[in-house]
Design a protein around this motif. Structure first.
Motif, PDB file in Angstrom:
ATOM      1  N   GLU A  62       0.646  10.569  -0.147  1.00  0.00           N
ATOM      2  CA  GLU A  62       2.029  10.426  -0.625  1.00  0.00           C
ATOM      3  C   GLU A  62       2.038  10.355  -2.157  1.00  0.00           C
ATOM      4  O   GLU A  62       2.362   9.327  -2.752  1.00  0.00           O
ATOM      5  CB  GLU A  62       2.690   9.195  -0.005  1.00  0.00           C
ATOM      6  CG  GLU A  62       2.944   9.372   1.478  1.00  0.00           C
ATOM      7  CD  GLU A  62       3.777   8.242   2.064  1.00  0.00           C
ATOM      8  OE1 GLU A  62       4.058   7.240   1.379  1.00  0.00           O
ATOM      9  OE2 GLU A  62       4.148   8.372   3.243  1.00  0.00           O
ATOM     10  N   THR A 109       0.843  -1.199   0.000  1.00  0.00           N
ATOM     11  CA  THR A 109       0.000   0.000   0.000  1.00  0.00           C
ATOM     12  C   THR A 109       0.876   1.245   0.000  1.00  0.00           C
ATOM     13  O   THR A 109       2.047   1.207   0.392  1.00  0.00           O
ATOM     14  CB  THR A 109      -0.922   0.042   1.239  1.00  0.00           C
ATOM     15  OG1 THR A 109      -0.111   0.010   2.408  1.00  0.00           O
ATOM     16  CG2 THR A 109      -1.892  -1.104   1.241  1.00  0.00           C
ATOM     17  N   GLU A 160       0.660   5.189   1.447  1.00  0.00           N
ATOM     18  CA  GLU A 160      -0.089   6.037   2.387  1.00  0.00           C
ATOM     19  C   GLU A 160      -0.847   7.134   1.640  1.00  0.00           C
ATOM     20  O   GLU A 160      -0.344   7.689   0.651  1.00  0.00           O
ATOM     21  CB  GLU A 160       0.864   6.672   3.401  1.00  0.00           C
ATOM     22  CG  GLU A 160       1.565   5.669   4.297  1.00  0.00           C
ATOM     23  CD  GLU A 160       0.616   4.905   5.198  1.00  0.00           C
ATOM     24  OE1 GLU A 160      -0.340   5.513   5.725  1.00  0.00           O
ATOM     25  OE2 GLU A 160       0.826   3.686   5.355  1.00  0.00           O
ATOM     26  N   ILE A 161      -2.026   7.454   2.132  1.00  0.00           N
ATOM     27  CA  ILE A 161      -2.827   8.531   1.549  1.00  0.00           C
ATOM     28  C   ILE A 161      -2.039   9.831   1.624  1.00  0.00           C
ATOM     29  O   ILE A 161      -1.443  10.162   2.643  1.00  0.00           O
ATOM     30  CB  ILE A 161      -4.179   8.656   2.281  1.00  0.00           C
ATOM     31  CG1 ILE A 161      -4.993   7.397   2.028  1.00  0.00           C
ATOM     32  CG2 ILE A 161      -4.937   9.898   1.840  1.00  0.00           C
ATOM     33  CD1 ILE A 161      -6.297   7.336   2.796  1.00  0.00           C
TER      34      ILE A 161
END
Length: 193
Positions: A34, A29, A31-32
């Protein structure tokens, strides 16, 4: 897609890079927020796809990949490529709908004068698959068959599509329900093109 087009890569390369991106994100994943990481990952996927699909003499240097407003240097792209290779277990081979395009054109497009325009239309249709992730989960041969049939005839009924598939003599290789689903969804995606 935009970067691939700017660098004049083939549609096969762009499609393959999306497959790499999807396979990577299936295990990792980001990170939101980035956005730089998303850009770096995208460039890494496109660079590796180009190394697999493009003529080696025409590959741009890593410094030529547009990174927009992010401070990403070629060494970071190399590190991302290595991470991608590790995460994907060095399995960079991809069967895509483009793999089957020539076969289906030769079998479904009966007018020689239309083969070039049909091939171009198939490329557009296959690339529209990227707009609907559900279609990417169908076998590449199914997507290629549906795209070819759509390029040849946008008004097939299910029965007519079934006849066309049976005429290919593939002995059950293509599931009619899957081809019909893809044909119908591709028709919806391409109504305005």
């Amino acid at each position: 897609m935009q970067t691939g087009q700017e660098l004049r890569f083939g549609m096969q390369t762009i499609y393959t890079s999306v497959i790499y991106l999807d396979r990577f994100l299936a295990t990792r994943t980001i990170e939101i927020g980035e956005y730089w990481a998303v850009r770096l990952l995208s460039v890494g996927c496109l660079s590796l796809a180009a190394k697999m699909d493009e003529n080696r003499g025409n590959l741009p240097a890593l410094s030529q990949y547009p990174v927009r407003n992010y401070d990403i240097n070629p060494n970071e792209i190399i590190r991302m490529e290595l991470l991608l290779l590790e995460v994907l277990n060095w399995d960079m081979s991809c069967v895509t709908p483009f793999t089957f395009k020539k076969y289906f054109v030769s079998r479904c497009c009966r007018e020689n004068s239309r083969k070039h325009s049909t091939r171009m239309r198939i490329v557009e249709i296959i690339m529209s698959v990227l707009k609907d992730v559900r279609l990417m989960y169908h076998r590449p041969s199914v997507v290629a068959a549906a795209a070819t049939l759509l390029a040849v005839n946008e008004n097939l009924t299910r029965e007519e599509l079934e006849i066309e598939i049976y005429l290919l003599h593939l002995n059950g290789f293509l599931d009619i329900d899957n081809v019909w689903y893809c044909y119908y969804k591709l028709l919806e995606l391409n109504e305005h093109i």
